[in-house]
Scaffold this motif. Structure first.
Motif, PDB file in Angstrom:
ATOM      1  N   SER A 114       0.868  -1.167   0.000  1.00  0.00           N
ATOM      2  CA  SER A 114       0.000   0.000   0.000  1.00  0.00           C
ATOM      3  C   SER A 114       0.909   1.223   0.000  1.00  0.00           C
ATOM      4  N   ASN A 115       0.465   2.310  -0.596  1.00  0.00           N
ATOM      5  CA  ASN A 115       1.255   3.554  -0.658  1.00  0.00           C
ATOM      6  C   ASN A 115       2.443   3.413  -1.616  1.00  0.00           C
ATOM      7  N   LEU A 116       2.331   4.004  -2.790  1.00  0.00           N
ATOM      8  CA  LEU A 116       3.401   3.923  -3.777  1.00  0.00           C
ATOM      9  C   LEU A 116       4.684   4.591  -3.318  1.00  0.00           C
ATOM     10  N   TYR A 117       4.549   5.723  -2.639  1.00  0.00           N
ATOM     11  CA  TYR A 117       5.723   6.551  -2.371  1.00  0.00           C
ATOM     12  C   TYR A 117       6.306   6.365  -0.971  1.00  0.00           C
ATOM     13  N   TYR A 118       5.659   5.571  -0.141  1.00  0.00           N
ATOM     14  CA  TYR A 118       6.207   5.376   1.196  1.00  0.00           C
ATOM     15  C   TYR A 118       7.420   4.460   1.094  1.00  0.00           C
ATOM     16  N   PRO A 119       8.548   4.837   1.716  1.00  0.00           N
ATOM     17  CA  PRO A 119       9.809   4.102   1.512  1.00  0.00           C
ATOM     18  C   PRO A 119       9.727   2.603   1.757  1.00  0.00           C
ATOM     19  N   SER A 120       8.973   2.175   2.766  1.00  0.00           N
ATOM     20  CA  SER A 120       8.939   0.734   3.039  1.00  0.00           C
ATOM     21  C   SER A 120       8.327  -0.031   1.874  1.00  0.00           C
ATOM     22  N   SER A 121       7.409   0.591   1.140  1.00  0.00           N
ATOM     23  CA  SER A 121       6.782  -0.097   0.012  1.00  0.00           C
ATOM     24  C   SER A 121       7.764  -0.317  -1.119  1.00  0.00           C
ATOM     25  N   TRP A 122       8.376   0.782  -1.599  1.00  0.00           N
ATOM     26  CA  TRP A 122       9.245   0.602  -2.764  1.00  0.00           C
ATOM     27  C   TRP A 122      10.591  -0.030  -2.418  1.00  0.00           C
ATOM     28  N   LEU A 123      10.899  -0.147  -1.112  1.00  0.00           N
ATOM     29  CA  LEU A 123      12.087  -0.900  -0.720  1.00  0.00           C
ATOM     30  C   LEU A 123      11.760  -2.377  -0.499  1.00  0.00           C
ATOM     31  N   LEU A 124      10.530  -2.665  -0.042  1.00  0.00           N
ATOM     32  CA  LEU A 124      10.134  -4.057   0.138  1.00  0.00           C
ATOM     33  C   LEU A 124       9.915  -4.759  -1.196  1.00  0.00           C
ATOM     34  N   ALA A 125       9.483  -4.009  -2.204  1.00  0.00           N
ATOM     35  CA  ALA A 125       9.162  -4.625  -3.496  1.00  0.00           C
ATOM     36  C   ALA A 125      10.345  -5.408  -4.083  1.00  0.00           C
ATOM     37  N   PRO A 126      11.542  -4.812  -4.208  1.00  0.00           N
ATOM     38  CA  PRO A 126      12.643  -5.604  -4.762  1.00  0.00           C
ATOM     39  C   PRO A 126      13.050  -6.765  -3.870  1.00  0.00           C
ATOM     40  N   LEU A 127      12.906  -6.606  -2.551  1.00  0.00           N
ATOM     41  CA  LEU A 127      13.209  -7.713  -1.650  1.00  0.00           C
ATOM     42  C   LEU A 127      12.240  -8.870  -1.876  1.00  0.00           C
ATOM     43  N   ALA A 128      10.959  -8.517  -2.039  1.00  0.00           N
ATOM     44  CA  ALA A 128       9.948  -9.549  -2.292  1.00  0.00           C
ATOM     45  C   ALA A 128      10.260 -10.307  -3.577  1.00  0.00           C
TER      46      ALA A 128
END
Length: 368
Positions: A93-107
């Motif tokens: 959830s939240n495109l611009y929140y750092p945890s989202s776009w940092l979790l995506a490559p980890l996932a």
């Protein structure tokens, strides 16, 4: 299935609609027997909830991590590693929140499937703020889009996603579903109601400017934190046109108090320039309250089902729509209230959670 949600804030926080939307979804999935984890910050969370500890809740296993600087959520990222490793689906959830776009490559590194809800963050009216930061984040996300399924809520939001990520981007389009709030005992109030953020994109000034053009005079109650520049501009506008004593700025309201104000109101008005959904519409409908929503929202169904009106938010047309609503005879108005109650049943999360289960299964089966 094993589903992991991560967000910058989450119920019982009431910072924005997504706090409740993702909670209702996680709760419904848990009730269906799925294993759900949620990681979030303590933003908007009171002392009654324990922090930095995994809790067993009605929405699955959740943790609210203490976060001193909201946009530096290092502890949130660390707390997310365990559920990230164990889950089948990561729902961001939240495109611009750092945890989202940092979790995506980890996932993706862990071989997980990603569903990412856009939450209106690609709307042109939203993109004009913090443009440089948003462009940088979107450029980063574009490198992963072939392996992500985005969730939009309406045709316009789907098109915004295609504009940003390419026509071939994978998108599932579903409205927001909600846990229907029990209908409260109503004490009819002769007032219009606005509920939401006090922000220029909401076009509240147009609603205020329309009031002098409405034949049947009603008060306007505004729910939302008005302690900002735009809020003060609205107060000044109301005073300048001679309506300062007919508008109540109530500040932030939540829970039963908010729903009671919805239940008692004559009609709720959402004059926004754009909305990807507008969860306050369904909240008002649960109380049998008709809604006037602008053409910039996906709420044409209000007019189709005679549960309200879908209107231009230009001042003159908006005033004409307010007049149409105010001119309804008592029998027709009561029918509008009945129609509102019937319409909102179509957005009941308990009746629609199977749609999300089907989406997740399609993602896992590589059919979406």
């Amino acid at each position: 299935m094993k589903i992991f949600f991560s967000a910058g804030s989450f119920f019982p926080a009431q910072i924005g609609g997504p706090d409740n939307i993702m909670y209702w979804q996680a709760k419904a999935l848990t009730q269906r027997g799925h294993q759900v984890w949620v990681t979030t910050t303590d933003d908007g969370i009171g002392p009654e909830i324990e922090k930095d500890r995994w809790l067993t809740t009605d929405f699955g296993r959740g943790i609210y991590v203490k976060t001193a600087i909201h946009y530096v959520p290092l502890k949130l990222l660390l707390a997310s590693l365990m559920p990230l490793w164990r889950c089948d689906i990561v729902h961001l959830s939240n495109l611009y929140y750092p945890s989202s776009w940092l979790l995506a490559p980890l996932a993706l590194l862990f071989g997980k499937k990603i569903v990412w809800t856009i939450h209106g963050e690609l709307d042109p009216d939203a993109m004009i703020y913090s443009t440089g930061r948003k462009k940088a984040v979107l450029n980063f996300i574009r490198m992963m889009t072939k392996r992500i399924v985005f969730h939009s809520t309406c045709d316009a939001e789907t098109q915004y996603a295609k504009n940003q990520f390419g026509s071939g981007v994978r998108i599932v389009q579903l409205p927001y579903f909600m846990e229907l709030t029990p209908r409260l005992t109503r004490t009819p109030g002769d007032y219009w109601l606005y509920v939401g953020r006090i922000h220029p994109k909401k076009a509240i000034e147009r609603l205020i400017e329309a009031l002098p053009l409405v034949r049947i005079k009603k008060r306007l109650k505004i729910i939302g934190d008005y302690q900002n520049e735009y809020g003060q501009q609205l107060i000044e506008l109301a005073n300048r046109i001679g309506y300062g004593d007919q508008i109540d700025f109530l500040g932030h309201k939540k829970g039963t108090e908010k729903y009671q104000l919805m239940a008692d109101s004559y009609c709720m008005v959402m004059p926004s320039h754009t909305e990807n959904f507008g969860i306050v519409v369904t909240e008002a409908l649960t109380q049998g309250t008709p809604v006037i929503a602008s053409l910039g929202t996906p709420w044409k169904i209000l007019s189709d089902r005679k549960a309200g009106f879908w209107s231009s938010n230009e001042v003159q047309p908006l005033a004409e729509t307010l007049n149409q609503m105010a001119d309804l005879d008592s029998a027709t108005y009561e029918q509008y209230r009945k129609n509102a109650t019937k319409l909102v049943e179509e957005y009941d999360i308990t009746k629609n959670i199977q749609q999300w289960e089907a989406v997740y299964q399609q993602v896992l089966d590589k059919k979406l």
